[in-house]
Design a protein around this motif. Structure first.
Motif, PDB file in Angstrom:
ATOM      1  N   SER A  95       0.818  -1.209   0.000  1.00 58.69           N
ATOM      2  CA  SER A  95       0.000   0.000   0.000  1.00 58.69           C
ATOM      3  C   SER A  95       0.851   1.258   0.000  1.00 58.69           C
ATOM      4  CB  SER A  95      -0.916   0.006   1.231  1.00 58.69           C
ATOM      5  OG  SER A  95      -0.141   0.123   2.419  1.00 58.69           O
ATOM      6  N   TYR A  96       0.191   2.383  -0.293  1.00 61.20           N
ATOM      7  CA  TYR A  96       0.840   3.685  -0.210  1.00 61.20           C
ATOM      8  C   TYR A  96       1.258   3.997   1.229  1.00 61.20           C
ATOM      9  CZ  TYR A  96      -0.480   5.132  -4.951  1.00 61.20           C
ATOM     10  OH  TYR A  96      -0.588   5.252  -6.318  1.00 61.20           O
ATOM     11  N   SER A 357     -13.729   1.596  -6.567  1.00 59.46           N
ATOM     12  CA  SER A 357     -12.702   2.499  -7.085  1.00 59.46           C
ATOM     13  C   SER A 357     -11.837   1.737  -8.076  1.00 59.46           C
ATOM     14  CB  SER A 357     -11.863   3.068  -5.935  1.00 59.46           C
ATOM     15  OG  SER A 357     -10.957   4.062  -6.419  1.00 59.46           O
ATOM     16  N   LYS A 360      -6.075  -1.663  -8.980  1.00 57.60           N
ATOM     17  CA  LYS A 360      -4.643  -1.367  -9.040  1.00 57.60           C
ATOM     18  C   LYS A 360      -3.804  -2.565  -9.461  1.00 57.60           C
ATOM     19  CE  LYS A 360      -2.613   1.733  -8.074  1.00 57.60           C
ATOM     20  NZ  LYS A 360      -2.074   2.819  -8.920  1.00 57.60           N
ATOM     21  N   SER A 388      -8.063   0.867  -5.010  1.00 61.15           N
ATOM     22  CA  SER A 388      -7.866   2.065  -4.198  1.00 61.15           C
ATOM     23  C   SER A 388      -8.959   2.218  -3.144  1.00 61.15           C
ATOM     24  CB  SER A 388      -7.833   3.308  -5.099  1.00 61.15           C
ATOM     25  OG  SER A 388      -6.736   3.256  -5.989  1.00 61.15           O
ATOM     26  N   ARG A 430      -4.897   2.589   0.893  1.00 62.39           N
ATOM     27  CA  ARG A 430      -4.750   2.715  -0.561  1.00 62.39           C
ATOM     28  C   ARG A 430      -3.814   1.623  -1.068  1.00 62.39           C
ATOM     29  NH1 ARG A 430      -2.794   8.757  -0.848  1.00 62.39           N
ATOM     30  NH2 ARG A 430      -1.686   7.965   0.987  1.00 62.39           N
ATOM     31  N   THR A 432      -1.769  -0.857  -3.531  1.00 59.73           N
ATOM     32  CA  THR A 432      -1.031  -0.567  -4.761  1.00 59.73           C
ATOM     33  C   THR A 432      -0.609  -1.801  -5.542  1.00 59.73           C
ATOM     34  OG1 THR A 432       1.034  -0.510  -3.516  1.00 59.73           O
ATOM     35  CG2 THR A 432      -0.123   1.590  -3.819  1.00 59.73           C
TER      36      THR A 432
END
Length: 502
Positions: A95-96, A357, A360, A388, A430, A432
């Motif tokens: 993740s971010y 959303s 990814k 996301s 979030r 990734t």
């Protein structure tokens, strides 16, 4: 599209641990190289034995005994000592927020009181670890295939972390790049290839994590790398708008061509007869002769893409995760189609829905199913996706095999919507990147050198230990002889801890 001098070459090639536990975040970032890994000097690289890259059985000479290591998936399926499919699976997502999520998935057959069915296949996801793995955004994650135990994570902090999934431990960090890590891939259980924004690719040996080769040729960031199923050839695309081919047997580039646009993702088909290059919302499908067969214009920007051959189908499909919040399933040209066919373009036959959303990352894996007295299904192919929206989805692709058969000869195809069979919510993280790894596997028990089963292991636990582990112990023996007394003390402490846990 390609230099004639390189075409023949291209065609011929195609033919032919001991740090922080995963349950607890490390107190500080480990920046040292893994023990036994030489510094990436030009002198040391020139002495690396390139035959180690070959995806064929090789001999380990330690202790005077020969051990065969199976590199290719096709060979592994023919070896009865290696499991065909895992009974459980692991989902690892980055993740971010620098967090690494680990989930364990399992299946079971149960009765459904609502429908009266006694043969309902259910999927379950259980978290096994959640912790901060890097000091910056996690951009890519990869798991070693076919019963392997390694997990590699790449980050914007320019470090590749290596983890032992079985013991849930961090092995160390590989610091051979001078830019963000953009792509990681295990072409076999014993090799890892990485790509970076510094314009280079690195090939590592997973026994001692030595750098076998540093591949240079791109003039800017490398966005994606894909290894042919044979393990002999790799393709890469980058910001310099070129597609490059690498001979992994010799450790050098053999061909390149200008794409005229920045390739974001490159992928081989499962049989190695096709490959795709994705840019924005378009997908170009090529055969091995570098002929453009089709161009797919997807309705929204694409984030990830992969080929898949679901259980029960001989035809491949193309899974496309995009910003339209779903994964679209495309038909692809047959491997025998070597010429463009505008009358038979790829079609969307199904859509994986449920995310709120953009998608990814997506991954597929074939797993074994538990026995059922009323079902003849022994295996299935699953797909996992991260978005996301912070959710991890798992889909069962078993019904896609019938849809692929129906599309043949049909000009109009009804798009089927498929709901997830399992969902895990990270509560807004979030996500990734994503990797699927084998969990519990079915194979014959591994017998120790003295003819007895390994201490503290049941038959099921024995089945998850492969010959690869014994070979690794042999090769590490020479490295351990050169370690300091303090390091040997750490080894003893670790063995004592493992004995207590057993």
């Amino acid at each position: 599209m390609v230099n004639p001098k390189t075409t023949s070459s291209t065609t011929s090639i195609l033919k032919s641990a001991k740090k922080a536990r995963i349950e607890e975040p490390p107190k500080k970032l480990t920046a040292s190289r893994i023990k036994g890994s030489p510094k990436p000097t030009s002198k040391s690289r020139s002495k690396q034995p390139l035959h180690e890259v070959q995806p064929v059985p090789v001999s380990a000479k330690s202790k005077g005994k020969q051990k065969a290591e199976v590199e290719l998936q096709s060979e592994e399926k023919n070896d009865t000592s290696i499991p065909a499919f895992p009974r459980t699976f692991k989902v690892i997502a980055g993740s971010y927020e620098k967090l690494l999520y680990g989930l364990e998935g399992s299946t079971s057959f149960s009765s459904d009181s609502d429908s009266g069915s006694e043969n309902k296949l259910t999927f379950d996801l259980k978290p096994i670890f959640i912790f901060p793995a890097h000091v910056s955004c996690i951009k890519t994650v990869a798991a070693s295939p076919n019963g392997g135990k390694w997990l590699a994570t790449g980050s914007s902090d320019e470090i590749i972390k290596v983890w032992d999934l079985r013991r849930k431990k961090e092995i160390g960090g590989l610091m051979h790049h001078e830019g963000s890590i953009t792509s990681l891939f295990f072409p076999s259980r014993s090799h890892l290839i990485s790509a970076s924004e510094d314009g280079t690719l690195c090939l590592f040996h997973a026994r001692d994590w030595a750098v076998l080769r540093i591949l240079k040729g791109h003039k800017a960031r490398v966005n994606s790398v894909a290894v042919h199923p044979s393990g002999k050839v790799a393709l890469s695309v980058g910001k310099d708008r070129t597609l490059r081919m690498w001979d992994l047997m010799r450790g050098k580039g053999v061909a390149s061509t200008k794409l005229g646009k920045e390739g974001e993702v490159v992928r081989w088909s499962t049989d190695g007869s096709l490959f795709i290059v994705q840019t924005g919302s378009s997908i170009d499908i090529y055969n091995t002769a570098m002929s453009l067969l089709h161009t797919i214009n997807h309705p929204s920007r694409i984030q990830d893409i992969t080929f898949c051959a679901p259980v029960g189908s001989k035809e491949e499909i193309l899974l496309v995760g995009a910003e339209d919040k779903k994964v679209s399933v495309y038909t692809v040209p047959s491997s025998v189609d070597q010429e463009p066919d505008p009358l038979n373009p790829p079609k969307v036959i199904a859509e994986m829905i449920g995310h709120s959303s953009r998608i990814k990352a997506i991954q597929t894996l074939t797993i074994a199913l538990p026995p059922s007295p009323t079902s003849n299904r022994s295996s299935t192919t699953i797909m996992s996706s991260v978005s996301s929206d912070g959710k991890i989805h798992v889909y069962d692709l078993f019904d896609l095999s019938s849809l692929v058969k129906e599309k043949d000869g049909s000009k109009t195809v009804t798009v089927v919507e498929i709901q997830p069979v399992a969902v895990y919510d990270t509560k807004g993280t979030r996500l990734t990147c994503l990797a699927l790894a084998d969990g519990e596997v079915t194979s014959i028990p591994v017998v120790a050198r003295n003819g007895k089963r390994k201490r503290g292991q049941s038959e099921d636990e024995d089945s998850s230990e492969l010959d690869e582990d014994e070979g690794e112990e042999d090769e590490w023996a020479g490295v351990q002889d050169e370690e300091t007394d303090a390091e040997e003390g750490e080894e003893e402490e670790e063995e004592e801890e493992e004995a207590e846990e057993a």
